[in-house]
Write a protein that holds these residues in place. Structure first.
Motif, mmCIF file in Angstrom:
data_model
loop_
_atom_site.group_PDB
_atom_site.id
_atom_site.type_symbol
_atom_site.label_atom_id
_atom_site.label_comp_id
_atom_site.label_asym_id
_atom_site.label_seq_id
_atom_site.Cartn_x
_atom_site.Cartn_y
_atom_site.Cartn_z
ATOM 1 N N SER A 40 0.773 -1.291 0.058
ATOM 2 C CA SER A 40 0.021 -0.014 0.004
ATOM 3 C C SER A 40 0.957 1.257 -0.039
ATOM 4 O O SER A 40 1.809 1.351 0.763
ATOM 5 C CB SER A 40 -0.905 -0.020 1.179
ATOM 6 O OG SER A 40 -1.635 -0.958 1.016
ATOM 7 N N ALA A 41 0.308 2.121 -0.691
ATOM 8 C CA ALA A 41 1.204 3.405 -0.754
ATOM 9 C C ALA A 41 0.731 4.282 0.633
ATOM 10 O O ALA A 41 -0.197 3.926 1.148
ATOM 11 C CB ALA A 41 0.515 4.363 -2.065
ATOM 12 N N SER A 42 1.335 5.413 0.626
ATOM 13 C CA SER A 42 1.039 6.049 2.169
ATOM 14 C C SER A 42 -0.506 6.754 2.205
ATOM 15 O O SER A 42 -0.977 6.924 3.078
ATOM 16 C CB SER A 42 1.907 7.184 2.139
ATOM 17 O OG SER A 42 1.799 8.045 1.176
ATOM 18 N N ALA A 47 -0.168 0.211 -4.455
ATOM 19 C CA ALA A 47 0.796 0.442 -5.451
ATOM 20 C C ALA A 47 0.892 -0.104 -6.853
ATOM 21 O O ALA A 47 1.474 0.136 -7.694
ATOM 22 C CB ALA A 47 2.341 0.295 -4.642
ATOM 23 N N THR A 204 8.324 3.003 -6.982
ATOM 24 C CA THR A 204 6.843 3.016 -7.400
ATOM 25 C C THR A 204 6.290 4.344 -6.863
ATOM 26 O O THR A 204 6.466 4.566 -5.613
ATOM 27 C CB THR A 204 6.055 1.875 -6.682
ATOM 28 O OG1 THR A 204 6.656 0.696 -7.102
ATOM 29 C CG2 THR A 204 4.774 1.892 -6.976
ATOM 30 N N ASP A 206 4.439 7.040 -5.032
ATOM 31 C CA ASP A 206 3.819 7.060 -3.886
ATOM 32 C C ASP A 206 3.517 8.589 -3.196
ATOM 33 O O ASP A 206 4.315 9.176 -2.904
ATOM 34 C CB ASP A 206 4.360 6.337 -2.666
ATOM 35 C CG ASP A 206 3.752 6.048 -1.495
ATOM 36 O OD1 ASP A 206 2.802 6.439 -1.168
ATOM 37 O OD2 ASP A 206 4.530 5.543 -0.450
ATOM 38 N N TRP A 210 8.421 8.465 -4.068
ATOM 39 C CA TRP A 210 8.697 7.146 -4.435
ATOM 40 C C TRP A 210 8.789 6.320 -3.225
ATOM 41 O O TRP A 210 9.448 6.762 -2.502
ATOM 42 C CB TRP A 210 9.753 7.094 -5.341
ATOM 43 C CG TRP A 210 9.785 8.190 -6.681
ATOM 44 C CD1 TRP A 210 9.962 9.416 -6.484
ATOM 45 C CD2 TRP A 210 9.229 7.782 -7.861
ATOM 46 N NE1 TRP A 210 9.781 9.863 -7.915
ATOM 47 C CE2 TRP A 210 9.267 8.816 -8.654
ATOM 48 C CE3 TRP A 210 8.404 6.690 -8.465
ATOM 49 C CZ2 TRP A 210 8.765 8.956 -9.835
ATOM 50 C CZ3 TRP A 210 8.143 6.556 -9.637
ATOM 51 C CH2 TRP A 210 8.290 7.945 -10.598
ATOM 52 N N ARG A 211 8.308 4.974 -3.398
ATOM 53 C CA ARG A 211 8.387 3.765 -2.554
ATOM 54 C C ARG A 211 9.559 3.037 -3.068
ATOM 55 O O ARG A 211 9.547 2.718 -4.550
ATOM 56 C CB ARG A 211 7.413 3.204 -2.373
ATOM 57 C CG ARG A 211 7.706 2.054 -0.980
ATOM 58 C CD ARG A 211 6.155 1.303 -0.686
ATOM 59 N NE ARG A 211 5.402 2.317 -0.030
ATOM 60 C CZ ARG A 211 5.279 2.705 1.236
ATOM 61 N NH1 ARG A 211 6.316 2.065 2.020
ATOM 62 N NH2 ARG A 211 4.555 3.515 1.812
#
Length: 229
Positions: A40-42, A47, A204, A206, A210-211
């Motif tokens: 999961s993104a923030s 994602a 990715t 986010d 980016w993550r």
């Protein structure tokens, strides 16, 4: 043999067999394995399907003196080209990023755009050679508009890019590309290890940043299942 025939013969050889070990886990920069697909993104959104930038180092290079030697796709010895093992890696990357059977390795996506460092005459060919088999398989023309010294400009371009992008670059300058992409979490290593040719750095989108994660290639004997620390 003309260059076009030589290229086709090389690509058939490199992409035959699909010698890729299937590994379901990607390694985070803390050294722990994790399944990054679906993380999961923030903001709470998945994602999966988000803009993704993957960065790899070119394949193996010649020794400073003596064997192994660099060899062009036409079979000519050239210090600016990949070694035989480097060409083997280039071929194996086809099944890593564009498998004909089965699914992609967790954490990776099929690239819609491919960047490689621009060759300098018959020097610095390794970056474009590394992605030649993959680009051919995908029917893409790789983008060679950025070269050594253009890392900041490329990073800014990637920061505004959409879709799935693969970049092949000189290992020592990869952190310079990342630095220009914007906020990244967790923080990537400050340097790309000099002996590592077998890792994919994945970014990715986010939110506004980016993550980051690392995915081991594990496509050739001797590749290791650990991230760059």
């Amino acid at each position: 043999m003309d260059p076009a025939t030589s290229r086709r013969s090389l690509l058939r050889l490199l992409t035959a067999g699909g010698a890729v070990a299937a590994v379901p886990l990607a390694a985070g920069c803390d050294g722990r394995s994790r399944n990054v697909v679906g993380t999961s993104a923030s903001d709470g959104e998945s994602a999966v399907g988000a803009d993704t930038v993957m960065i790899i180092r070119h394949g193996e290079k010649p020794a400073a003196k003596g064997a192994p030697f660099g060899v062009t796709e036409d079979g000519q010895v050239n210090d600016g080209s990949l070694t035989v093992r480097g060409w083997q890696r280039a071929g194996a990357l086809v099944d890593l990023f564009a498998p004909r059977k089965g699914s992609l390795r967790a954490g990776l996506v099929r690239p819609a755009t491919i960047y490689a460092a621009r060759p300098n005459g018959d020097k610095s060919l390794r970056h474009s050679e590394t992605i030649t088999p993959l680009a051919a398989e995908l029917g893409q023309q790789p983008k060679l508009s950025y070269g050594k010294g253009d890392e900041a400009a490329l990073g800014k371009k990637l920061a505004s890019a959409h879709g799935n992008v693969l970049v092949c670059w000189e290992h020592s300058a990869i952190p310079d590309i990342v630095a220009a992409m914007g906020a990244v979490h967790p923080k990537p290593p400050a340097k790309w290890a000099g002996k590592r040719f077998d890792v994919v750095w994945v970014f990715t989108r986010d939110g506004k940043g980016w993550r980051f994660s690392q995915v081991p290639q594990l496509v050739l004997p001797g590749d290791v299942n650990s991230p760059i620390s």
